[in-house]
Design a protein around this motif. Structure first.
Motif, short mmCIF file in Angstrom:
data_model
loop_
_atom_site.label_atom_id
_atom_site.label_comp_id
_atom_site.label_asym_id
_atom_site.label_seq_id
_atom_site.Cartn_x
_atom_site.Cartn_y
_atom_site.Cartn_z
N ARG A 45 0.84 -1.19 0.00
CA ARG A 45 0.00 0.00 0.00
C ARG A 45 0.88 1.25 0.00
O ARG A 45 1.89 1.30 0.72
N GLU A 46 0.50 2.22 -0.80
CA GLU A 46 1.29 3.45 -0.91
C GLU A 46 0.42 4.67 -0.72
O GLU A 46 -0.78 4.66 -1.03
N GLY A 47 1.02 5.73 -0.21
CA GLY A 47 0.31 6.98 -0.04
C GLY A 47 0.10 7.69 -1.36
O GLY A 47 1.00 7.70 -2.20
N VAL A 48 -1.07 8.25 -1.54
CA VAL A 48 -1.42 8.97 -2.77
C VAL A 48 -1.50 10.47 -2.50
O VAL A 48 -0.91 11.27 -3.23
N SER A 49 -2.23 10.83 -1.44
CA SER A 49 -2.42 12.25 -1.16
C SER A 49 -2.90 12.43 0.27
O SER A 49 -3.37 11.47 0.90
N CYS A 50 -2.78 13.64 0.76
CA CYS A 50 -3.21 13.96 2.11
C CYS A 50 -3.73 15.39 2.13
O CYS A 50 -3.21 16.25 1.39
N ILE A 51 -4.72 15.65 2.98
CA ILE A 51 -5.26 16.99 3.12
C ILE A 51 -5.38 17.31 4.60
O ILE A 51 -5.81 16.48 5.40
N SER A 52 -4.98 18.53 4.96
CA SER A 52 -5.03 18.95 6.36
C SER A 52 -6.47 19.08 6.84
O SER A 52 -7.41 19.06 6.04
N ASN A 53 -6.64 19.23 8.13
CA ASN A 53 -7.99 19.27 8.70
C ASN A 53 -8.82 20.42 8.14
O ASN A 53 -10.02 20.28 7.91
N SER A 54 -8.18 21.54 7.87
CA SER A 54 -8.91 22.69 7.34
C SER A 54 -9.04 22.65 5.82
O SER A 54 -9.84 23.40 5.25
N GLY A 55 -8.22 21.85 5.20
CA GLY A 55 -8.18 21.81 3.74
C GLY A 55 -7.18 22.77 3.13
O GLY A 55 -7.02 22.81 1.91
N ALA A 56 -6.51 23.53 3.99
CA ALA A 56 -5.59 24.55 3.48
C ALA A 56 -4.30 23.97 2.92
O ALA A 56 -3.66 24.59 2.06
N ARG A 57 -3.92 22.80 3.40
CA ARG A 57 -2.67 22.20 2.96
C ARG A 57 -2.92 20.82 2.37
O ARG A 57 -3.68 20.04 2.93
N THR A 58 -2.25 20.56 1.27
CA THR A 58 -2.36 19.26 0.62
C THR A 58 -0.97 18.77 0.24
O THR A 58 0.00 19.55 0.15
N ASN A 59 -0.88 17.48 0.01
CA ASN A 59 0.38 16.87 -0.39
C ASN A 59 0.06 15.69 -1.30
O ASN A 59 -1.01 15.06 -1.15
N TYR A 60 0.96 15.42 -2.24
CA TYR A 60 0.71 14.38 -3.22
C TYR A 60 1.95 13.54 -3.46
O TYR A 60 3.09 14.04 -3.37
N ALA A 61 1.73 12.29 -3.79
CA ALA A 61 2.82 11.45 -4.28
C ALA A 61 3.24 11.97 -5.66
O ALA A 61 2.42 12.48 -6.43
N ASP A 62 4.52 11.83 -5.96
CA ASP A 62 5.03 12.32 -7.24
C ASP A 62 4.30 11.69 -8.42
O ASP A 62 4.10 12.33 -9.46
N SER A 63 3.89 10.45 -8.26
CA SER A 63 3.26 9.72 -9.36
C SER A 63 1.90 10.28 -9.75
O SER A 63 1.40 9.97 -10.85
N VAL A 64 1.27 11.08 -8.89
CA VAL A 64 -0.06 11.59 -9.20
C VAL A 64 -0.12 13.11 -9.27
O VAL A 64 -1.17 13.67 -9.59
#
Length: 127
Positions: A45-64
């Motif tokens: 299993r791999e991480g794809v993306s994440c979003i902070s509680n407020s939605g203000a910050r996001t992060n993505y795997a390079d592949s997506v």
């Protein structure tokens, strides 16, 4: 009872789009970052993306990056993953998950940082 329920998966042709939803219940969802993960057959299993509680910050795997967009509607207790320009290698079961602690960031999104998981939704990209 705390629950995360994914929906929106399906079969799509290469280049197509899907929007996944993660409906949260049983906890105050706007306190917690939410992540999307995926697991392809025979792979970890791999991480794809994440979003902070407020939605203000996001992060993505390079592949997506540049193809997927994570968002959330805290009024609806729902997190979304918009997936565009899908490729066969995006085929996997997609899971959403909640971080262990409230107000945690998405600077990293490793599997062990997430406590509660949904049951997953299958995404198949094939012609």
């Amino acid at each position: 009872q705390l629950q995360l329920v994914e929906s929106g998966g399906g079969l799509v042709q290469p280049g197509g789009s899907l929007r996944l939803s993660c409906a949260a219940s049983g906890f105050t969802s706007d306190y917690y970052a939410i992540g999307w993960f995926r697991q392809a057959p025979g792979k970890e299993r791999e991480g794809v993306s994440c979003i902070s509680n407020s939605g203000a910050r996001t992060n993505y795997a390079d592949s997506v990056k540049g193809r997927f967009t994570i968002s959330r509607d805290n009024a609806k207790n729902t997190v979304y993953l918009q997936m565009n320009s899908l490729k066969p290698e995006d085929t996997a079961v997609y899971y959403c998950a909640r971080r262990w602690n409230p107000y945690s960031s998405c600077s990293s999104f490793q599997e062990g940082e997430f406590r509660y998981w949904g049951q997953g939704t299958q995404v198949t990209v094939s012609s």
